[in-house]
Design an enzyme around this catalytic site. Structure first.
Site, PDB file in Angstrom:
ATOM      1  N   CYS A   1       0.811  -1.220   0.000  1.00  0.00           N
ATOM      2  CA  CYS A   1       0.000   0.000   0.000  1.00  0.00           C
ATOM      3  C   CYS A   1       0.842   1.265   0.000  1.00  0.00           C
ATOM      4  O   CYS A   1       0.319   2.367  -0.111  1.00  0.00           O
ATOM      5  CB  CYS A   1      -0.963   0.000   1.184  1.00  0.00           C
ATOM      6  SG  CYS A   1      -0.127  -0.053   2.767  1.00  0.00           S
TER       7      CYS A   1
ATOM      8  N   CYS B   1      -2.867  -0.863   8.680  1.00  0.00           N
ATOM      9  CA  CYS B   1      -2.281   0.359   9.248  1.00  0.00           C
ATOM     10  C   CYS B   1      -1.976   0.169  10.734  1.00  0.00           C
ATOM     11  O   CYS B   1      -0.933   0.591  11.219  1.00  0.00           O
ATOM     12  CB  CYS B   1      -3.231   1.541   9.059  1.00  0.00           C
ATOM     13  SG  CYS B   1      -3.522   1.945   7.317  1.00  0.00           S
TER      14      CYS B   1
ATOM     15  N   CYS C   1      -1.651   6.864   4.265  1.00  0.00           N
ATOM     16  CA  CYS C   1      -3.034   7.326   4.322  1.00  0.00           C
ATOM     17  C   CYS C   1      -3.380   7.858   5.717  1.00  0.00           C
ATOM     18  O   CYS C   1      -2.599   7.726   6.660  1.00  0.00           O
ATOM     19  CB  CYS C   1      -3.971   6.181   3.942  1.00  0.00           C
ATOM     20  SG  CYS C   1      -3.973   4.829   5.146  1.00  0.00           S
TER      21      CYS C   1
ATOM     22  N   ASP D   1       2.626   2.542   2.488  1.00  0.00           N
ATOM     23  CA  ASP D   1       2.758   3.222   3.782  1.00  0.00           C
ATOM     24  C   ASP D   1       4.146   2.962   4.364  1.00  0.00           C
ATOM     25  O   ASP D   1       4.627   1.832   4.356  1.00  0.00           O
ATOM     26  CB  ASP D   1       1.712   2.720   4.787  1.00  0.00           C
ATOM     27  CG  ASP D   1       0.291   3.103   4.402  1.00  0.00           C
ATOM     28  OD1 ASP D   1       0.120   4.104   3.686  1.00  0.00           O
ATOM     29  OD2 ASP D   1      -0.641   2.403   4.823  1.00  0.00           O
TER      30      ASP D   1
END
Length: 140
Positions: free
Chosen positions: A41, A110, A67, A43
């Protein structure tokens, strides 16, 4: 979070008002730095902890490229580790972070990244306290 989905209030709060953004001196003996990423993703999370002579985390800082949920997860993680001992901080789980922030299933990675960053920072701190320990463990 998809367009049109309601973003949890806690995520918005930590995203708009992130706590403990910044850096500590990565070369200090009492500072542990964890740098983790999720290539899938994009991150990337850097989390640092400053530990006093009694083994208690007195400060924490983060920098996250990702994000809103990743930023919120790392912001919350820094708040939660402060004041805890190293051992207490290691007990923080991604599921607790996700629950506190009301993360949807698609954003659970996350909170996992935040847990990994805490563990990585504390592992770096512990290594700095006894740099010979890792070498002796490899030989054993």
């Amino acid at each position: 979070v998809a367009v049109g989905d309601a973003v949890p209030r806690q995520v918005v709060d930590h995203y708009e008002n992130p706590r403990n953004v910044g850096s500590l001196d990565r070369n200090a003996k009492n500072v542990g730095t964890g740098l983790v990423g999720a290539p899938a993703c994009g991150d990337v999370m850097k989390l640092q902890v400053e530990v006093d002579e009694n083994g208690r985390i007195v400060d924490a800082r983060f920098k996250t490229f990702g994000c809103g949920s990743a930023i919120a997860s790392s912001s919350l993680a820094t708040e939660w580790v402060k004041g805890k001992t190293v051992d207490e901080a290691l007990k923080i789980k991604n599921t607790d972070i996700a629950k506190e922030l009301c993360l949807p299933p698609v954003k659970l990675h996350c909170s996992m990244l935040a847990e990994d960053a805490i563990k990585a920072a504390l592992a770096d701190y512990k290594l700095k306290q006894d740099p010979n320990k890792e070498e002796s463990e490899k030989k054993a």
